[in-house]
Scaffold this active site. Structure first.
Site, short mmCIF file in Angstrom:
data_model
loop_
_atom_site.label_atom_id
_atom_site.label_comp_id
_atom_site.label_asym_id
_atom_site.label_seq_id
_atom_site.Cartn_x
_atom_site.Cartn_y
_atom_site.Cartn_z
N ASP A 206 15.90 18.13 33.69
CA ASP A 206 14.70 18.03 34.53
C ASP A 206 13.56 18.89 33.99
OD1 ASP A 206 13.30 17.12 36.88
OD2 ASP A 206 13.64 19.09 37.77
N SER A 230 9.06 15.81 40.83
CA SER A 230 10.12 14.83 40.62
C SER A 230 10.45 14.14 41.93
CB SER A 230 11.38 15.53 40.08
OG SER A 230 11.11 16.19 38.87
N GLN A 280 14.19 9.10 35.48
CA GLN A 280 13.51 9.89 36.50
C GLN A 280 12.15 9.29 36.80
OE1 GLN A 280 11.75 14.01 35.87
NE2 GLN A 280 13.54 14.52 37.09
#
Length: 288
Positions: A206, A230, A280
């Site tokens: 991430d 995110s 993502q």
């Protein structure tokens, strides 16, 4: 007190068991608006993994970031044992902070079994030894790092090396393809627990995946023109690996629009084996 960033990461992933299916994780007090999403995802996966027998490595996870977490406030992870089958185990995890759900995750674990193999080849890129460390590249351009960047560089648990030199001007950014690639590895040993390595790589996944969305828009390490967050995160784990050995994180953004950008990544080891696939979506709102 641990001083090595890799040791601090292992300590961060070492959750306190409150009850059979309830765990508590630390959230360091940092000068950030929100808790780093990779931390929450990594800790949630630790919670899920600690309710399994340990003979089934995780093969996939799907997660949603629902609310920003507050730095310095503990996070409680509640695990639901959805299924314990002959080959697959499924866990659902809800992360709660100050009585509010901030994140949820579903993880699936698979008992290893034989099967056929194929994969697309790893892109040809220079090895990490031929590339500058991120902090050195930033110092080369900026002369001296701002205090916040210097503090980040000292605390960073991963050695990061961009495959292509960073772009710093609007002219360099204009027309660039929405792609990015970095070599990464933990800055120190992470021990021998496979779950720790999986969760450490989940943490790292991430850190910069949404960079690929930003590459055609603005310099990655210049002033940011967007508030980023995110929205969701998915990973598929294909092979065993160690997060304290070099891995290539290849990223690209197939589409962006409507204040959202989609990014996908492939993570390879030094031998070109595809270890992990990642997807993502992020929120991109212009700063006023």
């Amino acid at each position: 007190m641990t001083t090595n960033p890799a040791e601090r990461l292992v300590d961060l992933l070492d959750l306190e068991r409150i009850e059979e299916n309830i765990f508590r994780g630390r959230s360091p007090q940092e000068r950030l608006q929100r808790v780093f999403g990779g931390q929450v995802a990594g800790q949630a996966l630790v919670a899920a993994g600690r309710t399994t027998d340990g003979d089934r490595p995780v093969h996939s996870l799907h997660a949603y970031f629902l609310r920003p977490g507050r730095p310095g406030v503990p996070i409680v992870y509640q695990v639901e044992r959805v299924r314990d089958g002959r080959s697959f185990t499924t866990r659902r995890v809800v992360a709660v902070q100050q009585g509010r759900t901030i994140f949820n995750l579903t993880a699936s674990f698979h008992l290893p079994e034989p099967g056929f193999h194929h994969q697309l080849p790893m892109p040809e890129v220079p090895g990490p030894e031929k590339l500058p460390k991120l902090a050195d590249e930033l110092r080369e351009h900026l002369g001296t790092l701002p205090e916040a960047m210097e503090r980040m560089a000292r605390r960073l648990a991963f050695d990061i090396r961009y495959v292509e030199r960073l772009r710093w001007t609007p002219e360099e950014v204009r027309g660039a393809e929405p792609r990015s690639a970095v070599w990464m590895r933990a800055v120190g040993p992470l021990g021998d627990d496979p779950l720790v390595h999986t969760c450490a790589l989940t943490y790292a996944s991430d850190m910069m995946l949404l960079d690929a969305v930003r590459v055609p828009i603005e310099p990655l390490w210049g002033p940011r023109g967007f508030d980023m967050a995110s929205l969701d995160h998915a990973m598929w784990f294909h092979r065993p690996f160690r997060a304290d050995e070099w891995f290539l994180y290849q990223q690209e953004s197939p589409v962006a629009g409507g204040a959202r950008g989609l990014a996908r990544g492939q993570i390879y080891d030094r031998d070109g084996n595809l270890l992990v696939s990642v997807m993502q979506e992020g929120l991109f709102r212009p700063l006023s």
